[in-house]
Scaffold this motif. Structure first.
Motif, PDB file in Angstrom:
ATOM      1  N   LEU A   1     -11.636  46.545  29.271  1.00 24.77           N
ATOM      2  CA  LEU A   1     -11.368  47.039  30.621  1.00 24.77           C
ATOM      3  C   LEU A   1      -9.959  46.609  31.005  1.00 24.77           C
ATOM      4  CD1 LEU A   1     -12.664  48.346  33.223  1.00 24.77           C
ATOM      5  CD2 LEU A   1     -13.016  45.976  33.985  1.00 24.77           C
ATOM      6  N   TYR A   2      -9.223  47.523  31.598  1.00 27.41           N
ATOM      7  CA  TYR A   2      -7.857  47.223  32.002  1.00 27.41           C
ATOM      8  C   TYR A   2      -7.708  47.290  33.520  1.00 27.41           C
ATOM      9  CZ  TYR A   2      -6.706  47.947  27.101  1.00 27.41           C
ATOM     10  OH  TYR A   2      -6.648  47.849  25.738  1.00 27.41           O
ATOM     11  N   LEU A   3      -6.741  46.546  34.009  1.00 28.72           N
ATOM     12  CA  LEU A   3      -6.307  46.674  35.397  1.00 28.72           C
ATOM     13  C   LEU A   3      -4.788  46.781  35.377  1.00 28.72           C
ATOM     14  CD1 LEU A   3      -7.344  46.676  38.368  1.00 28.72           C
ATOM     15  CD2 LEU A   3      -6.542  44.309  38.479  1.00 28.72           C
TER      16      LEU A   3
ATOM     17  N   ARG B   1     -13.823  34.532  45.975  1.00 28.90           N
ATOM     18  CA  ARG B   1     -13.354  35.682  45.200  1.00 28.90           C
ATOM     19  C   ARG B   1     -13.515  36.955  46.022  1.00 28.90           C
ATOM     20  NH1 ARG B   1     -15.653  34.126  39.267  1.00 28.90           N
ATOM     21  NH2 ARG B   1     -17.613  33.954  40.452  1.00 28.90           N
ATOM     22  N   GLU B   2     -12.558  37.848  45.859  1.00 34.23           N
ATOM     23  CA  GLU B   2     -12.633  39.145  46.539  1.00 34.23           C
ATOM     24  C   GLU B   2     -12.452  40.244  45.507  1.00 34.23           C
ATOM     25  OE1 GLU B   2      -9.299  38.938  49.335  1.00 34.23           O
ATOM     26  OE2 GLU B   2      -8.162  40.252  47.983  1.00 34.23           O
ATOM     27  N   ALA B   3     -13.094  41.366  45.775  1.00 32.96           N
ATOM     28  CA  ALA B   3     -13.014  42.484  44.841  1.00 32.96           C
ATOM     29  C   ALA B   3     -11.640  43.129  44.893  1.00 32.96           C
ATOM     30  CB  ALA B   3     -14.083  43.509  45.172  1.00 32.96           C
ATOM     31  N   VAL B   4     -11.234  43.649  43.764  1.00 34.39           N
ATOM     32  CA  VAL B   4     -10.011  44.443  43.663  1.00 34.39           C
ATOM     33  C   VAL B   4     -10.381  45.895  43.367  1.00 34.39           C
ATOM     34  CG1 VAL B   4      -7.859  44.778  42.379  1.00 34.39           C
ATOM     35  CG2 VAL B   4      -8.711  42.460  42.834  1.00 34.39           C
ATOM     36  N   ALA B   5     -11.198  46.072  42.352  1.00 34.68           N
ATOM     37  CA  ALA B   5     -11.623  47.410  41.948  1.00 34.68           C
ATOM     38  C   ALA B   5     -12.869  47.277  41.088  1.00 34.68           C
ATOM     39  CB  ALA B   5     -10.511  48.124  41.175  1.00 34.68           C
ATOM     40  N   CYS B   6     -13.650  48.329  41.038  1.00 36.20           N
ATOM     41  CA  CYS B   6     -14.798  48.352  40.151  1.00 36.20           C
ATOM     42  C   CYS B   6     -14.916  49.735  39.528  1.00 36.20           C
ATOM     43  CB  CYS B   6     -16.087  47.959  40.870  1.00 36.20           C
ATOM     44  SG  CYS B   6     -16.722  49.150  42.070  1.00 36.20           S
TER      45      CYS B   6
ATOM     46  N   TRP C   1     -12.962  44.073  38.653  1.00 32.55           N
ATOM     47  CA  TRP C   1     -11.955  43.024  38.736  1.00 32.55           C
ATOM     48  C   TRP C   1     -12.036  42.399  40.120  1.00 32.55           C
ATOM     49  CZ3 TRP C   1      -9.138  41.065  34.849  1.00 32.55           C
ATOM     50  CH2 TRP C   1      -8.985  41.832  33.686  1.00 32.55           C
ATOM     51  N   PHE C   2     -12.058  41.081  40.121  1.00 33.78           N
ATOM     52  CA  PHE C   2     -12.000  40.301  41.347  1.00 33.78           C
ATOM     53  C   PHE C   2     -10.772  39.394  41.271  1.00 33.78           C
ATOM     54  CE2 PHE C   2     -16.087  40.699  43.665  1.00 33.78           C
ATOM     55  CZ  PHE C   2     -16.750  41.545  42.791  1.00 33.78           C
ATOM     56  N   ARG C   3     -10.377  38.861  42.410  1.00 34.66           N
ATOM     57  CA  ARG C   3      -9.317  37.872  42.407  1.00 34.66           C
ATOM     58  C   ARG C   3      -9.659  36.774  43.406  1.00 34.66           C
ATOM     59  NH1 ARG C   3      -4.379  41.542  44.940  1.00 34.66           N
ATOM     60  NH2 ARG C   3      -5.267  41.845  47.041  1.00 34.66           N
TER      61      ARG C   3
ATOM     62  N   TYR D   1      -7.312  36.191  38.489  1.00 31.12           N
ATOM     63  CA  TYR D   1      -8.036  37.451  38.362  1.00 31.12           C
ATOM     64  C   TYR D   1      -9.190  37.296  37.383  1.00 31.12           C
ATOM     65  CZ  TYR D   1      -4.628  39.926  41.142  1.00 31.12           C
ATOM     66  OH  TYR D   1      -3.851  40.357  42.191  1.00 31.12           O
ATOM     67  N   TYR D   2     -10.359  37.771  37.809  1.00 30.03           N
ATOM     68  CA  TYR D   2     -11.568  37.666  37.019  1.00 30.03           C
ATOM     69  C   TYR D   2     -12.138  39.048  36.711  1.00 30.03           C
ATOM     70  CZ  TYR D   2     -11.706  32.766  38.508  1.00 30.03           C
ATOM     71  OH  TYR D   2     -11.408  31.447  38.754  1.00 30.03           O
ATOM     72  N   CYS D   3     -12.698  39.148  35.533  1.00 29.06           N
ATOM     73  CA  CYS D   3     -13.428  40.333  35.119  1.00 29.06           C
ATOM     74  C   CYS D   3     -14.921  40.044  35.283  1.00 29.06           C
ATOM     75  CB  CYS D   3     -13.088  40.624  33.658  1.00 29.06           C
ATOM     76  SG  CYS D   3     -13.957  41.988  32.919  1.00 29.06           S
ATOM     77  N   ALA D   4     -15.672  41.042  35.740  1.00 30.29           N
ATOM     78  CA  ALA D   4     -17.107  40.870  35.928  1.00 30.29           C
ATOM     79  C   ALA D   4     -17.837  42.088  35.372  1.00 30.29           C
ATOM     80  CB  ALA D   4     -17.422  40.696  37.408  1.00 30.29           C
ATOM     81  N   ALA D   5     -19.084  41.882  34.988  1.00 32.06           N
ATOM     82  CA  ALA D   5     -19.854  42.983  34.421  1.00 32.06           C
ATOM     83  C   ALA D   5     -21.319  42.851  34.785  1.00 32.06           C
ATOM     84  CB  ALA D   5     -19.703  43.018  32.895  1.00 32.06           C
ATOM     85  N   HIS D   6     -21.982  43.984  34.817  1.00 30.08           N
ATOM     86  CA  HIS D   6     -23.424  44.031  35.057  1.00 30.08           C
ATOM     87  C   HIS D   6     -23.954  45.264  34.343  1.00 30.08           C
ATOM     88  CE1 HIS D   6     -26.940  44.054  38.201  1.00 30.08           C
ATOM     89  NE2 HIS D   6     -27.344  43.810  36.965  1.00 30.08           N
ATOM     90  N   ALA D   7     -24.956  45.070  33.508  1.00 29.85           N
ATOM     91  CA  ALA D   7     -25.564  46.183  32.790  1.00 29.85           C
ATOM     92  C   ALA D   7     -26.481  46.921  33.747  1.00 29.85           C
ATOM     93  CB  ALA D   7     -26.338  45.665  31.578  1.00 29.85           C
TER      94      ALA D   7
END
Length: 122
Positions: free
Chosen positions: A77-79, A44-49, A35-37, A92-98
């Motif tokens: 995914l929840y925050l 954008r800055e990270a919140v949690a991963c 999660w970024f915001r 707030y944005y959700c991000a993903a990487h395999a």
């Protein structure tokens, strides 16, 4: 990977809010996610991963107030945000990487949702 955020809205300072990110297009258990915001006029800055193995990491600014958690049955995914502060108001944005691990750097993520807005009233 397609990501769709939801759950944003208006919350009173001191209240709680849960954001959701529904993922599709790739096995959820193989995704590192975050999660970024973004504040107006800022990057954008990270919140949690959270790693693909379920290991969460938090930025110091939110440590103890937020919980990132995956629901593997729902591919979501929840925050969870508790004791929300006025300075938490952002998109707030959700991000993903395999991939393995996770990162607080937005350039590491290949897939992004469109965001969900959180406003905080005092």
């Amino acid at each position: 990977v397609q990501l769709v955020e939801s759950g944003g809205g208006s919350v009173q300072a001191g209240g709680a809010l849960r954001l959701s990110c529904a993922a599709s297009g790739h096995p959820f258990s193989q995704l590192a996610m975050a999660w970024f915001r973004q504040f107006p006029g800022k990057k954008r800055e990270a919140v949690a991963c959270i790693t693909e193995t379920g290991n969460p990491k938090y930025m110091t600014s939110v440590q103890g107030r937020v919980t990132i958690s995956p629901d593997y049955a729902e591919n979501t995914l929840y925050l969870q945000m508790n004791n929300v502060l006025p300075e938490d108001a952002a998109m707030y944005y959700c991000a993903a990487h395999a991939s393995h691990g996770c990162s607080f750097h937005e350039d590491w993520y290949l897939n992004w949702g469109r965001g969900t807005q959180v406003t905080v009233s005092s």
